[in-house]
Write an enzyme that holds these catalytic residues in place. Structure first.
Site, PDB file in Angstrom:
ATOM      1  N   SER A 244       0.496  -1.301  -0.268  1.00 40.95           N
ATOM      2  CA  SER A 244      -0.071   0.216   0.003  1.00 40.95           C
ATOM      3  C   SER A 244       0.870   1.681  -0.058  1.00 40.95           C
ATOM      4  CB  SER A 244      -0.920   0.134   1.103  1.00 40.95           C
ATOM      5  OG  SER A 244      -0.118   0.394   2.152  1.00 40.95           O
ATOM      6  N   LYS A 245       0.250   1.882  -0.102  1.00 36.59           N
ATOM      7  CA  LYS A 245       1.123   4.023  -0.239  1.00 36.59           C
ATOM      8  C   LYS A 245       2.346   3.767   1.135  1.00 36.59           C
ATOM      9  CE  LYS A 245      -1.552   6.551  -2.923  1.00 36.59           C
ATOM     10  NZ  LYS A 245      -2.825   6.167  -2.843  1.00 36.59           N
TER      11      LYS A 245
END
Ligand code: GLU
Length: 489
Positions: A244-245
């Site tokens: 994820s980010k």
């Protein structure tokens, strides 16, 4: 029959590493088997979808070179067909109208949770309403959703990655296929579209594994041929959690911006969850097409390793023809004010030779562009680390460099004679050649690493190189005259 595969992103975000990997596996299979690769934008969720994201996804695929044979289709354009399929389910008795309001359903869910029970729809609208009564309420304009009535039994398929997979139907809720606002849910729209587009292989992330039994039930009930399913493993961050980010750049555009080569990215993505079965890792696109097979897609999740991407990119940069790199590095040179398109054109041969000289040491195109700087910039900055390491004895370095300019000034400007002169000077001083080469490198490039110093001299050209060395001499005299000393290394 030619295979037909599709990539079906929802335009609710950028093209990220996971999506691009799914697209790539579909594309590789299509190209290998001379099948058809379809692009379908799943934009039925109007609120979360956007035109800008659709464009970003399309651009990302283009950049990667994943061309599609059909599409982009927009799922929202098929809404009448999705509704017709929902009607077919309703009319055959495989689905029923549900008049329960969101509030009622939320209350029942909360009760189940309070009792620590699994929530499932209690089939109230199936149990309590006759088909006539249900039809009458709908005809009177009452809002309702359409739910699929999950039959008893088990749903099984032979997943091309996971092997035999089975779900007990009792654990599948009667899921909604058409919402009360008339929009289809994902499971209905996907089955409707995949069967209409005659998709033969559904290859997607294994986060969709639990949707597959629902979709298989819909295929069977609608009387459509089942495709093959292949669920590819998740991609994890280095900490073992889903990528994820928080793990840094996950959008394909970020990697493009920092100067990863598209074909290196493709190579990297291919190895996320697929193994060629050999130790070979650096592969170009035609090679990937030849070697790719679903049989070698791994079941276990793979880890996104940025260092590996950089390593692969460096390998591809080093192998790439300068002609291929030049248009990719050109905008980065222009952005730095180092070379305009006209300048590149006017001295194309020289630039190509320079790129060939520099490409082996850069991790990405940004670094490559930066390494061009000493060869074209008027003045350069000396990296403190390089100064500390090779210019510690400033006055002595200045003297030697000054003498070197005199010795090199009238040499034929080619690697061999330049090397002869420098080595002769080192011999005269009774020092190893490195004691001249390292300070000279700092003078020419400002850095402690560069290609072979004689190639650097040649690439830079006599005038610029000699000017650079003189500048360094002045700099050293100023710096040491001012009483400063080079920092400790
Ligand atoms: N729109 C879905 C997604 O982006 C597609 C899943 C599928 O391939 O069926 O996850």
């Amino acid at each position: 029959m030619a295979i037909r595969v599709r990539f079906a992103p929802s335009p609710t975000g950028y093209l990220h590493v996971g999506g691009a990997r799914t697209a790539l596996f579909n594309w590789l299979l299509a190209r290998k088997q001379r099948g058809v690769f379809i692009l379908r934008i799943e934009d039925t969720d109007k609120e979360r979808s956007s035109e800008a994201m659709t464009r970003a996804i399309v651009e990302g695929l283009r950049w990667l070179g994943l061309d599609w044979d059909e599409g982009p289709h927009h799922q929202a354009d098929g809404i009448e067909r999705h509704r017709a399929d929902a009607r077919q389910l309703l009319e055959s008795g495989a689905a029923y109208r549900c008049f329960c309001t969101p509030e009622e359903l939320a209350a029942k869910r909360a009760e189940a949770e309070a009792r620590k029970e699994r929530y499932g729809y209690d089939r109230r609208c199936l149990r309590e309403l006759t088909p006539e009564r249900s039809a009458a309420r709908a005809a009177a304009g009452e809002r309702c959703a359409i739910r699929f009535r999950v039959p008893e039994g088990v749903t099984e398929w032979n997943d091309l990655v996971h092997g035999p997979t089975r779900f007990v139907n009792a654990e599948i809720d009667d899921f909604i296929v058409l919402r009360s606002d008339g929009t289809p849910t994902y499971n209905l729209a996907v089955v409707s579209d995949d069967s209409w587009m005659r998709v033969t292989h559904v290859i997607r992330g294994d986060d969709h594994l639990s949707n597959t039994p629902k979709q298989i039930l819909l295929y069977r009930t609608l009387g459509r041929p089942l495709p093959e399913f292949a669920h590819v493993p998740m991609i994890l961050g280095p900490d073992g959690r889903r990528l994820s980010k928080r793990h840094g750049a996950t959008s394909i555009a970020d990697h493009e911006a920092r100067g990863i080569l598209p074909w290196a990215m493709v190579n990297f993505l291919a190895l996320l969850g697929w193994s060629p079965g050999t130790d070979e890792e650096v592969m170009d696109v035609p090679e990937l097409i030849t070697k790719f097979s679903i049989d070698r897609v791994l079941k276990k999740s793979s880890v996104f390793d940025l260092k590996k991407l950089e390593w692969l990119n460096a390998q591809h940069m080093a192998r790439a023809d300068a002609q291929l790199l030049e248009p990719l590095v050109a905008p980065r040179l222009a952005a730095r004010g180092l070379a305009s398109a006209e300048e590149l054109q006017a001295r194309r041969e020289w630039y190509l030779a320079l790129i060939d000289l520099l490409k082996g040491r850069a991790r990405d195109l940004e670094e490559l562009a930066e390494r061009v700087r000493p060869y074209v910039a008027g003045v350069i900055r000396y990296e403190e680390e390089a100064v500390g390491r090779h210019w510690r004895d400033g006055p002595q370095v200045a003297l030697r460099l000054e003498r070197l300019t005199e010795l090199l000034a009238d040499a034929p400007w080619e690697a061999a004679p330049l090397e002869d002169r420098l080595r002769a000077f080192a011999a005269e001083l009774g020092i190893p050649a490195g004691k001249l080469i390292h300070p000279l490198r700092v003078a020419l490039t400002g850095q402690a690493v560069s290609p072979g110093i004689f190639d650097v001299l040649v690439a830079m050209g006599r005038e610029r190189a000699l000017g650079r060395i003189r500048d360094a001499v002045c700099y050293l005299r100023d710096r040491f005259a001012a009483g400063a000393s080079a920092p400790e290394p």
